[in-house]
Write a protein that holds these residues in place. Structure first.
Motif, PDB file in Angstrom:
ATOM      1  N   GLU A  51       0.835  -1.217   0.000  1.00 38.12           N
ATOM      2  CA  GLU A  51       0.000   0.000   0.000  1.00 38.12           C
ATOM      3  C   GLU A  51       0.864   1.260   0.000  1.00 38.12           C
ATOM      4  O   GLU A  51       0.576   2.223  -0.712  1.00 38.12           O
ATOM      5  N   ILE A  52       1.908   1.248   0.789  1.00 39.78           N
ATOM      6  CA  ILE A  52       2.807   2.402   0.880  1.00 39.78           C
ATOM      7  C   ILE A  52       3.493   2.659  -0.453  1.00 39.78           C
ATOM      8  O   ILE A  52       3.497   3.785  -0.956  1.00 39.78           O
ATOM      9  N   GLU A  53       4.054   1.610  -1.044  1.00 40.19           N
ATOM     10  CA  GLU A  53       4.754   1.768  -2.316  1.00 40.19           C
ATOM     11  C   GLU A  53       3.812   2.242  -3.414  1.00 40.19           C
ATOM     12  O   GLU A  53       4.165   3.111  -4.215  1.00 40.19           O
ATOM     13  N   ALA A  54       2.600   1.708  -3.458  1.00 35.35           N
ATOM     14  CA  ALA A  54       1.623   2.133  -4.471  1.00 35.35           C
ATOM     15  C   ALA A  54       1.226   3.598  -4.258  1.00 35.35           C
ATOM     16  O   ALA A  54       1.139   4.366  -5.219  1.00 35.35           O
ATOM     17  N   PHE A  55       1.018   3.983  -3.016  1.00 33.58           N
ATOM     18  CA  PHE A  55       0.619   5.364  -2.733  1.00 33.58           C
ATOM     19  C   PHE A  55       1.736   6.346  -3.067  1.00 33.58           C
ATOM     20  O   PHE A  55       1.480   7.413  -3.625  1.00 33.58           O
ATOM     21  N   ASN A  56       2.966   6.002  -2.732  1.00 36.38           N
ATOM     22  CA  ASN A  56       4.080   6.943  -2.848  1.00 36.38           C
ATOM     23  C   ASN A  56       4.527   7.213  -4.288  1.00 36.38           C
ATOM     24  O   ASN A  56       5.300   8.141  -4.516  1.00 36.38           O
ATOM     25  N   ARG A  57       4.034   6.447  -5.243  1.00 39.49           N
ATOM     26  CA  ARG A  57       4.394   6.653  -6.653  1.00 39.49           C
ATOM     27  C   ARG A  57       3.479   7.695  -7.301  1.00 39.49           C
ATOM     28  O   ARG A  57       2.298   7.751  -7.045  1.00 39.49           O
ATOM     29  N   GLY A  58       4.073   8.503  -8.168  1.00 39.44           N
ATOM     30  CA  GLY A  58       3.290   9.325  -9.070  1.00 39.44           C
ATOM     31  C   GLY A  58       2.713  10.614  -8.528  1.00 39.44           C
ATOM     32  O   GLY A  58       1.747  11.126  -9.081  1.00 39.44           O
ATOM     33  N   HIS A  59       3.281  11.158  -7.471  1.00 36.51           N
ATOM     34  CA  HIS A  59       2.755  12.409  -6.922  1.00 36.51           C
ATOM     35  C   HIS A  59       3.607  13.618  -7.291  1.00 36.51           C
ATOM     36  O   HIS A  59       3.203  14.748  -7.041  1.00 36.51           O
ATOM     37  N   GLY A  60       4.803  13.393  -7.813  1.00 38.29           N
ATOM     38  CA  GLY A  60       5.714  14.506  -8.038  1.00 38.29           C
ATOM     39  C   GLY A  60       6.315  15.001  -6.729  1.00 38.29           C
ATOM     40  O   GLY A  60       6.853  16.097  -6.654  1.00 38.29           O
ATOM     41  N   ILE A  61       6.189  14.178  -5.710  1.00 37.21           N
ATOM     42  CA  ILE A  61       6.680  14.494  -4.371  1.00 37.21           C
ATOM     43  C   ILE A  61       7.597  13.342  -3.960  1.00 37.21           C
ATOM     44  O   ILE A  61       7.231  12.176  -4.100  1.00 37.21           O
ATOM     45  N   GLU A  62       8.773  13.678  -3.453  1.00 37.27           N
ATOM     46  CA  GLU A  62       9.679  12.645  -2.957  1.00 37.27           C
ATOM     47  C   GLU A  62       9.270  12.305  -1.528  1.00 37.27           C
ATOM     48  O   GLU A  62       9.322  13.154  -0.638  1.00 37.27           O
ATOM     49  N   ILE A  63       8.825  11.071  -1.310  1.00 39.29           N
ATOM     50  CA  ILE A  63       8.355  10.636   0.009  1.00 39.29           C
ATOM     51  C   ILE A  63       9.303   9.578   0.541  1.00 39.29           C
ATOM     52  O   ILE A  63       9.514   8.546  -0.084  1.00 39.29           O
ATOM     53  N   THR A  64       9.900   9.848   1.693  1.00 38.71           N
ATOM     54  CA  THR A  64      10.746   8.880   2.377  1.00 38.71           C
ATOM     55  C   THR A  64       9.999   8.442   3.620  1.00 38.71           C
ATOM     56  O   THR A  64       9.625   9.261   4.458  1.00 38.71           O
ATOM     57  N   SER A  65       9.771   7.150   3.716  1.00 38.51           N
ATOM     58  CA  SER A  65       8.906   6.605   4.752  1.00 38.51           C
ATOM     59  C   SER A  65       9.678   5.736   5.735  1.00 38.51           C
ATOM     60  O   SER A  65      10.645   5.079   5.356  1.00 38.51           O
ATOM     61  N   LEU A  66       9.215   5.730   6.968  1.00 37.65           N
ATOM     62  CA  LEU A  66       9.725   4.809   7.977  1.00 37.65           C
ATOM     63  C   LEU A  66       9.528   3.398   7.468  1.00 37.65           C
ATOM     64  O   LEU A  66       8.434   3.037   7.044  1.00 37.65           O
ATOM     65  N   ARG A  67      10.573   2.636   7.453  1.00 36.44           N
ATOM     66  CA  ARG A  67      10.474   1.257   6.991  1.00 36.44           C
ATOM     67  C   ARG A  67       9.797   0.395   8.054  1.00 36.44           C
ATOM     68  O   ARG A  67      10.062   0.542   9.241  1.00 36.44           O
ATOM     69  N   LEU A  68       8.948  -0.486   7.601  1.00 29.57           N
ATOM     70  CA  LEU A  68       8.293  -1.405   8.526  1.00 29.57           C
ATOM     71  C   LEU A  68       9.348  -2.226   9.250  1.00 29.57           C
ATOM     72  O   LEU A  68      10.322  -2.665   8.656  1.00 29.57           O
ATOM     73  N   GLY A  69       9.165  -2.383  10.533  1.00 33.99           N
ATOM     74  CA  GLY A  69      10.090  -3.169  11.319  1.00 33.99           C
ATOM     75  C   GLY A  69      11.307  -2.395  11.809  1.00 33.99           C
ATOM     76  O   GLY A  69      12.174  -2.961  12.450  1.00 33.99           O
ATOM     77  N   ALA A  70      11.373  -1.108  11.513  1.00 36.88           N
ATOM     78  CA  ALA A  70      12.511  -0.318  11.981  1.00 36.88           C
ATOM     79  C   ALA A  70      12.512  -0.304  13.508  1.00 36.88           C
ATOM     80  O   ALA A  70      11.464  -0.292  14.134  1.00 36.88           O
TER      81      ALA A  70
END
Length: 150
Positions: A51-70
């Motif tokens: 879900e995160i990877e699908a959402f973060n694509r295609g916005h023209g915004i660079e999104i860096t997310s907390l990785r699961l399990g961090a």
């Protein structure tokens, strides 16, 4: 000419639920549409990796997310990210949510760029005297405080 570089630190972000995340996302979209170079550092640990990877694509915004399990707390993650982003030359930081606000204040204290603090209410109303004192100090370090309200 490229627009100003903006870093949004957000305690939460879609695809999960939450008003802080929706507000930060809408702000990021609108500022990107106005020509700002928008990067987002956020926590999205309440959604699946797909879900995160699908959402973060295609916005023209660079999104860096907390990785699961961090093994970092949200505050430690956002603070480490803010310090790392400082080297990338953000001209303005928008901090949205309690942990993001504290990370942004630390960055500002270290000589970071101008900071806009977005207060949603929970940062101001919850917690004891020490918590409210720390939040108050972070808000005083901000160049502008935006209260999300009517």
């Amino acid at each position: 000419m490229r627009g100003k570089r903006l870093l949004i630190l957000a305690s939460e972000f879609p695809p999960g639920p939450g008003g802080i995340g929706v507000h930060a996302y809408e702000l990021a979209k609108r500022l990107a549409a106005l020509g700002w170079q928008v990067r987002v550092r956020t926590c999205q640990d309440y959604a699946s990796r797909e879900e995160i990877e699908a959402f973060n694509r295609g916005h023209g915004i660079e999104i860096t997310s907390l990785r699961l399990g961090a093994r970092m707390t949200r505050l430690a993650y956002l603070t480490a990210g803010a310090v790392r982003e400082r080297r990338r030359g953000a001209e303005v930081v928008v901090a949205s949510g309690r942990n993001a606000l504290l990370a942004g204040a630390l960055l500002k204290k270290m000589g970071g760029p101008k900071m806009a603090a977005v207060a949603h209410g929970t940062e101001l109303l919850e917690g004891g005297r020490v918590h409210k004192g720390v939040i108050g100090r972070a808000l005083r370090l901000a160049d502008v405080v935006i209260g999300v309200s009517r």
